[in-house]
Design an enzyme around this catalytic site. Structure first.
Site, PDB file in Angstrom:
ATOM      1  N   ASP A 181      26.318  12.213  21.740  1.00 33.44           N
ATOM      2  CA  ASP A 181      27.183  11.094  22.453  1.00 33.44           C
ATOM      3  C   ASP A 181      26.114   9.730  22.218  1.00 33.44           C
ATOM      4  O   ASP A 181      25.770   9.674  20.946  1.00 33.44           O
ATOM      5  CB  ASP A 181      27.230  11.182  23.960  1.00 33.44           C
ATOM      6  CG  ASP A 181      28.615  10.564  24.224  1.00 33.44           C
ATOM      7  OD1 ASP A 181      28.644   9.241  24.409  1.00 33.44           O
ATOM      8  OD2 ASP A 181      29.423  11.205  24.677  1.00 33.44           O
ATOM      9  N   HIS A 225      28.333   5.525  27.685  1.00 31.68           N
ATOM     10  CA  HIS A 225      29.272   6.663  27.797  1.00 31.68           C
ATOM     11  C   HIS A 225      28.369   8.061  27.996  1.00 31.68           C
ATOM     12  O   HIS A 225      28.856   8.720  28.693  1.00 31.68           O
ATOM     13  CB  HIS A 225      29.910   6.443  26.623  1.00 31.68           C
ATOM     14  CG  HIS A 225      31.055   7.492  26.260  1.00 31.68           C
ATOM     15  ND1 HIS A 225      30.933   8.654  25.552  1.00 31.68           N
ATOM     16  CD2 HIS A 225      32.302   7.376  26.442  1.00 31.68           C
ATOM     17  CE1 HIS A 225      32.196   9.460  25.598  1.00 31.68           C
ATOM     18  NE2 HIS A 225      33.034   8.378  26.052  1.00 31.68           N
ATOM     19  N   SER A 531      37.574  12.152  26.746  1.00 38.47           N
ATOM     20  CA  SER A 531      35.737  11.952  26.850  1.00 38.47           C
ATOM     21  C   SER A 531      35.240  12.416  28.345  1.00 38.47           C
ATOM     22  O   SER A 531      34.069  13.173  28.291  1.00 38.47           O
ATOM     23  CB  SER A 531      35.391  10.691  26.549  1.00 38.47           C
ATOM     24  OG  SER A 531      35.312  10.240  25.250  1.00 38.47           O
TER      25      SER A 531
END
Length: 806
Positions: A181, A225, A531
């Site tokens: 990620d 994220h 996600s």
């Protein structure tokens, strides 16, 4: 075709270009050498440009894992020799090239920087199997302000049964999950327990510190994220992830601003496998629906090597065929996003003297209590403009309702700003015609919405001195777990597979994030997307592997799919299509307690297009008895509507499987395609044993599958009022056109070109600004639209970029 490129190369090279641009598989060229193979070219390249581009080169020499699966011996040294030979040949064939990353374990090849117009020469290089684009991946983020955060919002892990799994003693302990990620803030107090001395690898900066991009990085914006994803997997603090005692490894492949590329993603998959990961999560993707991209291939091989690969399905829904790579992987577990159950309320608004607002509806709220507390209240409302923080600086909304126009910033940020200024609620009206179509859970203050007409009416009331509003809130109904509209849908082009495989919560998911504030560096944020759904499944896989350390990847995948909860579409009252929800929403405890597994967990019988008579296809599945007692199984296939009359499936009706054993079952599928309308048809393989029933999603296609004829279209300026139109045709097109409109699409001006019988894949057309009827476009900006048709089906795509003639 690109005429100037054809003129620039010798005949052999022209042949390479013709085949590689329009074919998706290697083809033989008649060059005097028998069976000369040209490498496959995938993706979108401007082959007339000398600009340097980066590509991923796949070699014919098999990777270590691929060779092992075929029972062959393969070594790093042998691969290095083969790779070096190809690299040397490429150096000789090109004017300028630079090898970047090299791969050998789950993918055989290297990343290469090369002038785009020399790619055709690359395709003819011996030893090269395929050339892929170095696709860019990006991610978006949404933070919840600290004052809006409540642990009660973090209910997605308990909803899928994580707490019950912990009560059974399974928390993911001893299982390693790789998070591929934007990096992870491994110093976050909810995550620090999950990391050892070796924390993973940073492929952006090429060092051993996979921390998120900090604020102030000159290359781009800070990121959060990956930390959010990691918290969903294994947080153990204020937030508790699905597998709170799992071990984490972080691989930073998306850098400043949350962007990255294929070369780093493939490298991270390879490294995670060799670092000993048991599970890997990739909450990233691109929009191209194709199974054979470098990232998908690497994930397939990771699964073959025993690592459970989990990936997001994409956020391009709700239409079919919107799944993108690597969610298109044949083997990895692709995950769609659901919204948790929620209550629906009706809203009414009155201003003084009984003025009503018939379009009033609820847009979102942080809790039922916050919303219902407004019921019956009469409150002052204040015009807050666009609802930006600056709009609240000179107005007093303490204890009042903020009236806000749509525009400038996201709705959630408007609600955040209203709360920060002391407002108890917000009313957002549309800045354009019609109603605002969105329902947004988790907004910081109770927020209602109006169309443009009612918004103007309320502003007029305010100008007339009527500055009070009475709000009515009434419970309407409870909506169960539903598929998120944004969640991408399958099936996959070419393999015709059902995707996603499963679904999991992905709306308003609160998890760990870095705040990038040195005074209070660790926080919590709300995000939504596939996600956010994917790490729920990765965490569940870790819990299942702790409970069943002897299981392989397909047992984990089947357990999750076989026991998933089928979701009902409230709009129809029927189950969502397989290509929306996959096998359903995961349930951790049911997967843990499964006594029977059916593998694979879904079936595509492919395309049946025989014009006369019946077409028969043969397949096979496995039934695995996990219990300590022999079991007898009955298998049946069911199809919706009248399809079953023309689809006959024969398989074993009764099957005895001994304890701990696996039995293969043959299936014959006979379809009389001439009796069915073209399209795809869904059904189930139903396996029953006593009171236990497992429904395995199945799909088959009759005639030409109904994938979009055109999925990508755009225009590239070449200079001197010359342009190139590019298009991606998943199955080719019998007819292809480009329409020209005024910039605002209000006026159709004519056709830029016609073409016919185009091959599948990317296609390119040069254009000089002259319409088909001979009209030369005046200087200005225009909108162009691509149109494609095949076998009676068609669609069009509007270019995001304007065409500007100078």
């Amino acid at each position: 075709m690109k005429q100037k490129l054809i003129a620039a190369f010798m005949p052999l090279l022209v042949l390479v270009l013709v085949f590689s641009t329009f074919a998706t598989n290697g083809v033989s060229a008649n060059t005097g050498k028998e069976n000369l193979e040209l490498a496959t070219l995938k993706g979108d390249f401007d082959l007339s440009s000398s600009k340097a581009v980066k590509v991923i080169v796949e070699l014919q020499e098999e990777s270590i894992v691929e060779a092992k699966q075929k029972g062959k011996k393969q070594s790093k040294q042998n691969l290095k020799s083969a790779r070096d030979k190809v690299k040397n040949e490429v150096a000789d064939r090109t004017s300028k090239s630079k090898v970047e990353r090299e791969y050998d374990y789950v993918f055989s090849g290297f990343s290469l920087e090369i002038p785009a117009n020399e790619i055709p020469s690359l395709l003819a290089t011996p030893g090269i199997k395929a050339v892929y684009p170095n696709v860019e991946y990006t991610t978006t983020e949404e933070l919840v302000p600290a004052e809006a955060y409540s642990p009660a919002m973090a209910d997605s892990a308990p909803f899928i049964g994580s707490n019950e799994a912990w009560d059974l003693g399974f928390t993911g302990a001893g299982v390693t999950v790789a998070v591929i990620d934007t990096g992870v803030d491994y110093t976050h107090p909810d995550l620090v327990h999950a990391f050892g001395d070796y924390k993973g690898w940073d492929f952006v900066d090429n060092d051993s510190d996979p921390q998120e991009t900090p604020k102030g990085d000159p290359r781009g914006a800070e990121t959060t994220h990956g930390t959010h994803v990691a918290g969903t997997v294994a947080a153990n603090g204020v937030i508790e992830g699905v597998a709170p005692n799992a071990t984490l490894l972080a691989y930073r492949v998306l850098g400043p601003g949350g962007s990255g590329s294929t070369e780093n993603v493939v490298a991270s998959i390879e490294r995670a496998v060799q670092d000993g990961a048991d599970v890997m999560n990739l909450s990233l993707g691109n929009s191209l629906n194709a199974p054979d991209w470098a990232t998908s291939i690497a994930l397939d091989q990771a699964m073959a090597d025993g690592v459970v690969a989990v990936t997001s399905n994409g956020n391009a829904g709700p239409n079919n065929w919107t799944v993108g790579s690597p969610g298109t992987s044949r083997e990895a577990i692709s995950v769609g996003a659901t919204q948790l159950p929620y209550n629906v309320y009706d809203a009414s608004i009155f201003t003084s003297e009984g003025v009503t607002y018939p379009t009033s509806k609820v847009m979102g709220f942080s809790s039922d209590e916050a919303l219902t507390s407004l019921n019956g209240q009469t409150l002052e409302f204040v015009d807050a403009g666009l609802g930006t923080p600056a709009d609240f600086e000179d107005i007093d909304v303490e204890g009042k309702i903020a009236l806000i126009s749509r525009g400038a910033i996201p709705f959630v940020e408007k609600a955040d700003a209203a709360k920060a200024a002391g407002a108890v609620g917000a009313i957002i009206y549309n800045s354009g015609a019609g109603e605002i179509p969105f329902y947004i859970p988790g907004m910081a203050v109770p927020t209602l919405k109006l169309d443009d007409v009612d918004g103007a009416k309320m502003l007029e009331e305010l100008e007339n001195g009527n500055n009070e509003v009475t709000i009515g809130i009434e419970f309407a109904e409870t909506i169960g777990e539903t598929m998120a509209d944004f969640s991408s849908r399958g099936p996959v082009v070419d393999t015709w597979m059902i995707k996603p495989d499963v679904s999991a919560p992905g709306v308003d998911i609160v998890s760990t994030v870095p705040t990038h504030n040195s005074e209070n560096p660790h926080g919590y944020g709300s995000k939504q997307g596939t996600s956010m759904a994917s790490p729920h499944v990765a965490g569940a896989a870790a819990v299942i592997l702790e409970a069943n350390p002897e299981w392989g990847v397909y047992e984990v995948k089947s357990a999750l799919m076989n026991t998933a909860e089928k979701l009902i579409d409230p709009a129809t009252g029927e189950e969502y299509a397989h290509n929306s929800q996959g096998a359903g929403s995961i349930r951790v405890v049911e997967a843990l307690q499964a006594e029977t597994l059916v593998n694979p967990g879904s079936y595509s019988f492919g395309v049946f297009d025989k014009k006369k008579g019946k077409q028969v296809e043969r397949q096979q599945f496995e039934i695995q008895n996990l219990s300590d007692k022999a079991k007898k199984y009955n298998m049946e296939f069911s199809f919706k509507n009248e399809v079953g009359k023309h689809v006959k499936v024969s398989t074993s009706k009764n099957l005895r499987v001994n304890p701990g054993k696996t039995q293969k079952v043959n299936v014959n599928v006979q379809v009389n395609a001439s009796k069915l309308e073209p399209g795809y048809y869904e059904g189930h393989l139903v396996v029953t044993e006593g009171d236990t029933e497992i429904q395995v999603p199945t799909i088959l296609f009759v005639g030409e599958p109904d994938y979009p004829r055109l999925t990508h279209f755009g225009v590239t300026p070449l200079g001197n009022n010359e342009f190139e139109f590019y298009s991606y045709l998943p199955g080719g097109a019998e007819e292809y056109q480009v329409w020209v409109y005024s910039a605002d699409l209000s006026t159709y001006l004519g056709d830029a070109l016609y073409d016919a019988d185009l091959g599948k894949g990317y296609n390119y057309h040069n254009w000089d600004g002259t319409l088909v009827d001979g009209t030369v476009l005046e200087p200005g900006s225009y909108t162009v639209v691509g149109y494609a048709a095949k076998k009676g089906e068609s669609n069009y795509v509007i270019s995001e970029d304007l065409l500007t003639i100078e």
